[in-house]
Design an enzyme around this catalytic site. Structure first.
Site, PDB file in Angstrom:
ATOM      1  N   HIS A 113       9.419  -9.788 -17.561  1.00 33.94           N
ATOM      2  CA  HIS A 113       8.348 -10.176 -18.256  1.00 33.94           C
ATOM      3  C   HIS A 113       7.578 -11.089 -17.467  1.00 33.94           C
ATOM      4  O   HIS A 113       6.409 -11.142 -17.435  1.00 33.94           O
ATOM      5  CB  HIS A 113       8.792 -10.618 -19.569  1.00 33.94           C
ATOM      6  CG  HIS A 113       7.753 -11.077 -20.443  1.00 33.94           C
ATOM      7  ND1 HIS A 113       6.917 -10.376 -21.124  1.00 33.94           N
ATOM      8  CD2 HIS A 113       7.778 -12.495 -21.042  1.00 33.94           C
ATOM      9  CE1 HIS A 113       6.282 -11.250 -21.743  1.00 33.94           C
ATOM     10  NE2 HIS A 113       6.844 -12.295 -21.987  1.00 33.94           N
ATOM     11  N   ASP A 130      11.808 -12.441 -24.301  1.00 34.64           N
ATOM     12  CA  ASP A 130      10.769 -11.314 -24.471  1.00 34.64           C
ATOM     13  C   ASP A 130      11.184 -10.375 -23.248  1.00 34.64           C
ATOM     14  O   ASP A 130      10.331  -9.731 -23.086  1.00 34.64           O
ATOM     15  CB  ASP A 130       9.269 -11.793 -24.188  1.00 34.64           C
ATOM     16  CG  ASP A 130       8.826 -12.736 -25.233  1.00 34.64           C
ATOM     17  OD1 ASP A 130       9.209 -12.736 -26.295  1.00 34.64           O
ATOM     18  OD2 ASP A 130       7.470 -13.175 -24.952  1.00 34.64           O
ATOM     19  N   HIS A 168      10.715 -11.666 -31.143  1.00 32.11           N
ATOM     20  CA  HIS A 168       9.504 -11.148 -31.979  1.00 32.11           C
ATOM     21  C   HIS A 168      10.107 -10.286 -32.815  1.00 32.11           C
ATOM     22  O   HIS A 168      10.980  -9.437 -32.472  1.00 32.11           O
ATOM     23  CB  HIS A 168       8.422 -10.605 -30.950  1.00 32.11           C
ATOM     24  CG  HIS A 168       7.647 -11.675 -29.927  1.00 32.11           C
ATOM     25  ND1 HIS A 168       6.659 -12.255 -30.563  1.00 32.11           N
ATOM     26  CD2 HIS A 168       7.849 -12.160 -28.545  1.00 32.11           C
ATOM     27  CE1 HIS A 168       6.300 -13.074 -29.813  1.00 32.11           C
ATOM     28  NE2 HIS A 168       6.993 -12.927 -28.612  1.00 32.11           N
TER      29      HIS A 168
HETATM   30 FE    FE Z   1       6.537 -14.248 -26.597  1.00 33.26          FE
HETATM   31 ZN    ZN Z   2       6.396 -14.088 -23.347  1.00 30.44          ZN
END
Ligand code: FE
Ligand code: ZN
Length: 258
Positions: A113, A130, A168
């Site tokens: 990422h 993430d 998230h």
């Molecule tokens: Fe993020």
């Molecule tokens: Zn990120």
């Protein structure tokens, strides 16, 4: 014993707060200080450690304010990214010992990422930022597709009962794409119904279990025939390695889905 609380931030972030009975707390990826301070004050806690997975603003934006509120807190982050306010840069395999806390996570490199993304593992919990999401994975920004594929493989070596604390709430949206890839995956369809119910009740759908990801998340199912065939159909070429399947899925989702 430590417990984990997810403090919602921005539109869809979770800031994970790990706390113990003695009032000490560690915070993972405080993109915003407000939700953390509110939780600390409501529960008589104090931030002693801040753990950062990667450099993006929604994960680091609260560091400066938290340092002002909790001047004794130590801030840990990845060795391979430059982030302001980090006291200790962490390499793969390092154990983070937090004074007065039984929670002592081990650092796992998981680039892809971003180029230096790390995760924190303290069985059974994995804080993976993430990298792996519930039913999806992060986009490739400043790392590479090959790195992200390798990092997801590494996560899959952890025990099936690992609790995946991603950063998230993307689960329902991710399931939509997963259904493009595997419309006939009955575990996936079951998961969708459960996630819809949870969201209707205002509940978080994370952490998830690694076993559930292995059964439903196309980005870690690249060795399954059905997933490969779907990727080949989209790319219109034969895909000979799981890395090619992974890269095709990631680009497919980026271009066509969201
Ligand atoms: Fe993020
Ligand atoms: Zn990120």
């Amino acid at each position: 014993m430590w417990i984990v609380h997810g403090a919602p931030a921005f539109d869809d972030n979770y800031i994970w707060i790990i706390s113990e009975k003695n009032g000490r707390a560690a915070v993972v990826d405080p993109g915003d200080a407000g939700p953390v301070i509110n939780y600390m004050q409501a529960h008589g806690l104090k931030v002693v450690t801040i753990l950062i997975t990667h450099k993006h603003y929604d994960h680091v934006g609260g560091i400066a304010d938290l340092r002002r509120w909790y001047p004794d807190a130590r801030v840990y982050g990845p060795a391979n990214e430059s982030i302001s306010g980090i006291d200790v840069k962490l390499k793969d395999g390092t154990r983070v010992d937090i004074p007065g806390m039984a929670f002592s996570p081990e650092v796992i490199d998981m680039p892809g990422h971003t180029e230096g993304h790390i995760g924190y593992y303290c069985a059974p919990a994995l804080f993976c930022g993430d990298t792996l999401f519930a039913c999806g994975c992060g986009r490739v920004f400043s790392g590479s597709f090959a790195q992200l594929h390798d990092s997801l493989n590494r996560i899959c070596e952890l025990p099936d009962n690992t609790h995946v604390y991603c950063a998230h709430e993307y689960t329902l949206d991710n399931i939509g794409f997963a259904k493009w890839v595997e419309p006939g995956n009955s575990e996936l369809l079951k998961r969708e119904q459960q996630v819809i119910r949870e969201r209707q009740q205002g509940l978080a759908t994370v952490p998830s279990r690694l076993a559930v990801e292995k059964a439903t998340n196309p980005f870690i199912r690249t060795d399954m025939d059905e997933v490969r065939l779907a990727a080949e159909k989209y790319a219109d070429i034969a895909l000979n390695t799981t890395q090619q399947v992974f890269t095709t899925l990631r680009k497919w989702k980026d271009r066509e889905y969201d």
